[in-house]
Design an enzyme around this catalytic site. Structure first.
Site, PDB file in Angstrom:
ATOM      1  N   LYS A  93       0.815  -1.228   0.000  1.00 60.52           N
ATOM      2  CA  LYS A  93       0.000   0.000   0.000  1.00 60.52           C
ATOM      3  C   LYS A  93       0.845   1.274   0.000  1.00 60.52           C
ATOM      4  O   LYS A  93       0.411   2.305  -0.491  1.00 60.52           O
ATOM      5  CB  LYS A  93      -0.958   0.005   1.200  1.00 60.52           C
ATOM      6  CG  LYS A  93      -2.080  -1.019   1.054  1.00 60.52           C
ATOM      7  CD  LYS A  93      -3.078  -0.929   2.186  1.00 60.52           C
ATOM      8  CE  LYS A  93      -4.082  -2.061   2.069  1.00 60.52           C
ATOM      9  NZ  LYS A  93      -5.158  -1.976   3.056  1.00 60.52           N
TER      10      LYS A  93
ATOM     11  N   ASN B  54       0.857   1.409  21.019  1.00 58.51           N
ATOM     12  CA  ASN B  54       1.487   0.368  20.190  1.00 58.51           C
ATOM     13  C   ASN B  54       2.600  -0.293  20.985  1.00 58.51           C
ATOM     14  O   ASN B  54       3.280   0.368  21.781  1.00 58.51           O
ATOM     15  CB  ASN B  54       2.071   0.994  18.911  1.00 58.51           C
ATOM     16  CG  ASN B  54       2.466  -0.062  17.899  1.00 58.51           C
ATOM     17  OD1 ASN B  54       1.665  -0.933  17.564  1.00 58.51           O
ATOM     18  ND2 ASN B  54       3.699  -0.018  17.423  1.00 58.51           N
TER      19      ASN B  54
HETATM   20  P1  ATR Z   1      -1.318  -3.499   9.004  1.00 60.41           P
HETATM   21  O1  ATR Z   1      -1.017  -3.034   7.621  1.00 60.41           O
HETATM   22  O2  ATR Z   1      -2.398  -4.558   9.057  1.00 60.41           O
HETATM   23  O3  ATR Z   1      -1.596  -2.368   9.952  1.00 60.41           O
HETATM   24  P2  ATR Z   1       1.346  -3.712  10.062  1.00 60.41           P
HETATM   25  O4  ATR Z   1       1.653  -2.396   9.431  1.00 60.41           O
HETATM   26  O5  ATR Z   1       2.313  -4.831   9.907  1.00 60.41           O
HETATM   27  O6  ATR Z   1      -0.038  -4.288   9.523  1.00 60.41           O
HETATM   28  O7  ATR Z   1       1.050  -3.458  11.612  1.00 60.41           O
HETATM   29  C1  ATR Z   1       0.835  -4.500  12.513  1.00 60.41           C
HETATM   30  C2  ATR Z   1       0.454  -3.922  13.857  1.00 60.41           C
HETATM   31  O8  ATR Z   1       0.188  -5.029  14.763  1.00 60.41           O
HETATM   32  C3  ATR Z   1       1.556  -3.118  14.522  1.00 60.41           C
HETATM   33  O9  ATR Z   1       0.974  -2.102  15.307  1.00 60.41           O
HETATM   34  C4  ATR Z   1       2.249  -4.176  15.401  1.00 60.41           C
HETATM   35  O10 ATR Z   1       2.963  -3.670  16.508  1.00 60.41           O
HETATM   36  P3  ATR Z   1       4.542  -3.356  16.393  1.00 60.41           P
HETATM   37  O11 ATR Z   1       4.643  -2.044  15.676  1.00 60.41           O
HETATM   38  O12 ATR Z   1       5.013  -3.282  17.801  1.00 60.41           O
HETATM   39  O13 ATR Z   1       5.144  -4.489  15.607  1.00 60.41           O
HETATM   40  C5  ATR Z   1       1.035  -4.924  15.895  1.00 60.41           C
HETATM   41  N1  ATR Z   1       1.373  -6.253  16.415  1.00 60.41           N
HETATM   42  C6  ATR Z   1       1.720  -7.349  15.704  1.00 60.41           C
HETATM   43  N2  ATR Z   1       1.960  -8.397  16.512  1.00 60.41           N
HETATM   44  C7  ATR Z   1       1.775  -7.935  17.787  1.00 60.41           C
HETATM   45  C8  ATR Z   1       1.880  -8.519  19.084  1.00 60.41           C
HETATM   46  N3  ATR Z   1       2.233  -9.799  19.249  1.00 60.41           N
HETATM   47  N4  ATR Z   1       1.600  -7.746  20.170  1.00 60.41           N
HETATM   48  C9  ATR Z   1       1.247  -6.455  20.026  1.00 60.41           C
HETATM   49  N5  ATR Z   1       1.126  -5.845  18.824  1.00 60.41           N
HETATM   50  C10 ATR Z   1       1.387  -6.573  17.721  1.00 60.41           C
END
Ligand code: ATR
Length: 297
Positions: free
Chosen positions: A78, A165
């Site tokens: 995106k 976050n």
């Molecule tokens: P999208 O496009 O769906 O938003 P992304 O940009 O990869 O996907 O974002 C994923 C989100 O999920 C992020 O806020 C990520 O947190 P981090 O920035 O700390 O990685 C969050 N996320 C993924 N796994 C997580 C976990 N186990 N606990 C808490 N937050 C998580």
């Protein structure tokens, strides 16, 4: 992916979805239902692309004999598609992410973001008025960026948007980026999840990927959820994440992201067609989408 072989003689034009992976997307059922209802020989196809194929694909999209007239863009491209576009619609420029591309009559590529207004359209359907509300957002990834931009642009807007976050630097980064394009004075970064004022929150939105897997933990303590909340989880597969189940059990209203998927698709289609879809066709799209989701997910 040999996207140059997508053409079929009975089709006048092709639209599609680029991303990786795209195999389980529900977008084809949504758009093909609309094309069939309009009785036009146009098909919507899945176009899985590796990152090293993007440049070549966009070169192809510019060619006069290319049968593709528009695409949706999903993860992880995106933001990556931006340099390949000729122009951005104002909202896509504010979000700095594109989920819809239209090929115009000169084969120039215009980027739109329909995720953000798709989310707001679903909130409207849910009769949730954003004005003067307290909102809490979990996550600071790509989806959060689109929603946060949309929420900051509403006028009259929310009273406060708290955002948490796991990686707090990403929140700072997100707010810094947003503040270049929209007014972020109502946005409050929160360093640990317990500092979210859930008891005063009207709308809690999960944009993280937590909840996709059955053994994912809950970010917010379930006993903090309450009956004055609308809890919105962008995840729609599973249809009810642990967060939504706990919220429902605590008496909150709940919604998953299938409604947002529907509205972003309708808005994308309307950009491509350059006209509004009738209520009858939108209803057919919605029914087909929800039926397929129930069947497949
Ligand atoms: P999208 O496009 O769906 O938003 P992304 O940009 O990869 O996907 O974002 C994923 C989100 O999920 C992020 O806020 C990520 O947190 P981090 O920035 O700390 O990685 C969050 N996320 C993924 N796994 C997580 C976990 N186990 N606990 C808490 N937050 C998580």
């Amino acid at each position: 992916m040999d996207y140059k072989n997508l053409y079929e003689p009975h089709l006048q034009a092709i639209y599609g979805l680029i991303g990786q992976p795209v195999a389980h997307s529900l977008s084809p059922i949504l758009h093909n239902t609309a094309f069939q209802s309009l009785d036009v020989p146009i098909g919507y196809k899945l176009i899985p692309l590796d990152a090293d194929e993007l440049e070549d694909f966009f070169e192809y999209l510019h060619q006069d004999d290319c049968p593709i007239f528009g695409v949706n863009v999903t993860v992880p491209y995106k933001e990556a598609v931006l340099p390949f576009l000729d122009s951005l619609a104002p909202l896509a420029d504010k979000v700095q992410a594109v989920n819809t591309i239209k090929v115009d009559s000169q084969r120039r590529l215009v980027g739109y973001n329909t995720d953000a207004p798709g989310f707001l359209a679903h909130l409207e359907e849910l009769k949730f008025q954003v004005a003067d509300k307290n909102i809490a957002v979990l996550g600071a990834g790509g989806s959060s960026r689109a929603l946060m931009t949309a929420l900051c642009l509403i006028n009259p807007g929310p009273k406060k948007i708290q955002i948490y976050n796991r990686t707090s630097e990403k929140v700072d980064h997100l707010i810094r980026d947003l503040s270049e394009k929209v007014d972020t004075r109502i946005v409050e970064p929160v360093l640990d999840v317990d500092s979210l004022d859930i008891e005063y929150t009207d709308l809690l939105i999960n944009t993280t990927s937590l909840g996709l897997h059955p053994d994912d933990p809950l970010l917010v303590d379930e006993f903090r959820l309450h009956s004055d909340l609308l809890v919105y989880d962008l995840i729609y597969n599973p249809a009810e994440t642990l967060l939504l189940r706990c919220a429902r059990e605590q008496g909150a209203r709940v919604a998953n992201g299938l409604g947002m998927l529907y509205y972003q698709g309708v808005l994308a289609f309307e950009h491509w067609a350059d006209q509004s879809l009738s209520d009858e066709i939108k209803q057919k799209m919605k029914e087909a989408l929800f039926k397929q989701a129930q069947h497949e997910l």
